[in-house]
Design an enzyme around this catalytic site. Structure first.
Site, mmCIF file in Angstrom:
data_model
loop_
_atom_site.group_PDB
_atom_site.id
_atom_site.type_symbol
_atom_site.label_atom_id
_atom_site.label_comp_id
_atom_site.label_asym_id
_atom_site.label_seq_id
_atom_site.Cartn_x
_atom_site.Cartn_y
_atom_site.Cartn_z
ATOM 1 N N GLN A 189 0.945 -1.293 -0.142
ATOM 2 C CA GLN A 189 0.032 -0.169 -0.093
ATOM 3 C C GLN A 189 0.788 1.059 0.218
ATOM 4 O OE1 GLN A 189 -2.408 1.509 3.409
ATOM 5 N NE2 GLN A 189 -4.139 1.240 2.066
ATOM 6 N N TYR A 197 -6.187 10.757 3.826
ATOM 7 C CA TYR A 197 -4.828 11.297 3.259
ATOM 8 C C TYR A 197 -4.783 11.985 2.090
ATOM 9 C CZ TYR A 197 -3.486 8.143 7.191
ATOM 10 O OH TYR A 197 -3.165 7.359 8.376
#
Ligand SMILES: Cc1cc2nc3c(=O)[nH]c(=O)nc-3n(C[C@H](O)[C@H](O)[C@H](O)COP(=O)(O)O)c2cc1C
Length: 376
Positions: free
Chosen positions: A104, A176
């Protein structure tokens, strides 16, 4: 195996050609146990090793693509070629018993504390503080910086390929940086990167293109690319499901292997409009159809819940906390030992279950996150 669970163990082939041996993935779980320089520790590797061989694929904790995007102290890095040996160890620890390894990749943007980045001011789409007590007002990124981050996602992907991963997941969720560009709350820009829904989509789509172009250029074997998304934001203004549908329509035009939702409960309805109780997962599935495989997630502890998702046409389910508490979850279902699946844990189980200390401390700090028993 109990016959009714057979659908969980039907292999699944992603559009890129990568096949996993069952319908379960381990959700990305930050263990916060890397060295200060971003290299992984033995503890981080042991966490993955312990969980390899069950789920068809393990998605790693989020790895930062630029130092200024490091959101978690103890997070690990994909930000330079020096990290390739460290990344290689992660890939190997996951693949050891046959799971596929997905890295990720992320940038924390305004969800970064100056403390984790040497006192620097975090950056974001605009100088808007994230709606979290511990955050500070970030600095608005220049066009050059935006360009650099887009390239950094591509570079991190190249490193994942060189390190032997089977794929990357672009972390477009959990508030994010990628989500910050998509969000009308955090993106107040008036240049090509903000102002309208179409312009707010530009950054996420540019990151996707950068990653896919890198795969095209560097991957010699099938390599998958997934995208994680938080479908709504509670903030006002905030991302609505209608915004997300528009982004998903665009993502569906790209060669992505999956969309992975980030939701706390598999069947959760809208967080913006409590009257809209239809699960977001099903609404999204209806919208994208079979154009891109979908991964559902959120508070799944029992295999019957996975079956329910599969029956509704959701091809894949990710487990997070269930695999922290029970690393053998998949094996126990496969062997018909569903009643033996551990549902809670105590401090004494920490070592047996290979849970790194910083991760355990994180749980202890947030009561209710894990079903921790007090028995000593
Ligand atoms: C300790 C912990 C660390 C997490 N780290 C990440 C992460 O690095 N990246 C991410 O996208 N989600 C992260 N998540 C969210 C999980 O991937 C997952 O979406 C969430 O825990 C809900 O699934 P669950 O109920 O099966 O645990 C984390 C969750 C936990 C509990």
């Amino acid at each position: 195996m109990i016959k009714k669970y057979e659908p969980i163990f039907k292999p699944f082939t992603f559009p890129s050609g990568i096949t996993i041996r069952n319908r379960i993935l381990m959700a990305p779980l930050t263990t916060a146990s890397a060295f200060e320089n971003g290299m992984v520790t033995q503890d981080e590797l042991a966490f993955y090793e312990k969980r390899s061989g069950g789920a068809g694929a393990l998605i790693t904790a989020c790895a930062y693509v630029e130092k200024i995007g490091k959101a978690v102290a103890g997070g690990f890095s994909a930000d330079s070629d020096k990290m390739i040996p460290s990344l290689r160890k992660v890939a190997k620890s996951i693949q050891g018993k046959g799971s596929k390894a997905i890295l990720q990749i992320f940038h924390g943007g305004s969800m970064v504390s100056p403390q984790t980045i040497g006192g620097e001011t975090p950056v974001s789409a605009s100088a808007v503080r994230a709606a979290r007590d511990w955050t500070v007002t970030p600095r608005e990124m220049t066009e050059q910086e935006i360009d650099n981050v887009i390239k950094a996602f591509g570079e991190a992907t190249r490193r994942a390929i060189e390190a032997g991963f089977d794929g990357v997941e672009i972390h477009g969720a959990n508030m994010y940086l990628i989500q910050q560009f998509f969000s009308p709350y955090s993106n107040r820009r008036t240049d090509q990167w903000g102002g309208t829904l179409e312009k707010r989509m530009r950054f996420p789509l540019a990151v996707v293109k950068s990653v896919l172009n890198t795969v095209k250029k560097h991957a010699k074997n099938p390599f998958l690319v997934g995208y994680r998304i938080s479908p709504e934001e509670a903030e006002e203004p905030g991302i609505t499901i209608e915004d997300t549908f528009q982004l998903l329509d665009k993502l569906a035009e790209e060669n992505l292997d999956y969309i992975h939702l980030s939701i706390g409960e598999l069947w959760k309805g809208s967080i913006r409009n409590k009257e809209e109780t239809e699960p977001l997962l099903l609404r999204i599935h209806e919208r994208i159809g079979d154009k891109i495989p979908l991964i559902g997630v959120g508070s799944v502890w029992h295999p019957d819940e996975v079956l329910q998702a599969l029956e509704k046409g959701i091809p894949l389910v990710a487990l997070g906390r269930a695999l922290i508490v029970e690393p053998e979850w998949v094996q126990k279902v496969q062997k018909g030992r569903v009643n033996a699946i551990r549902k809670s844990l105590s401090a004494q189980d920490k070592e047996k279950l290979v849970i790194p200390d910083p991760m355990w401390e994180g749980f202890s700090a947030i009561p209710g996150w894990l079903p921790i028993r007090e028995d000593q």
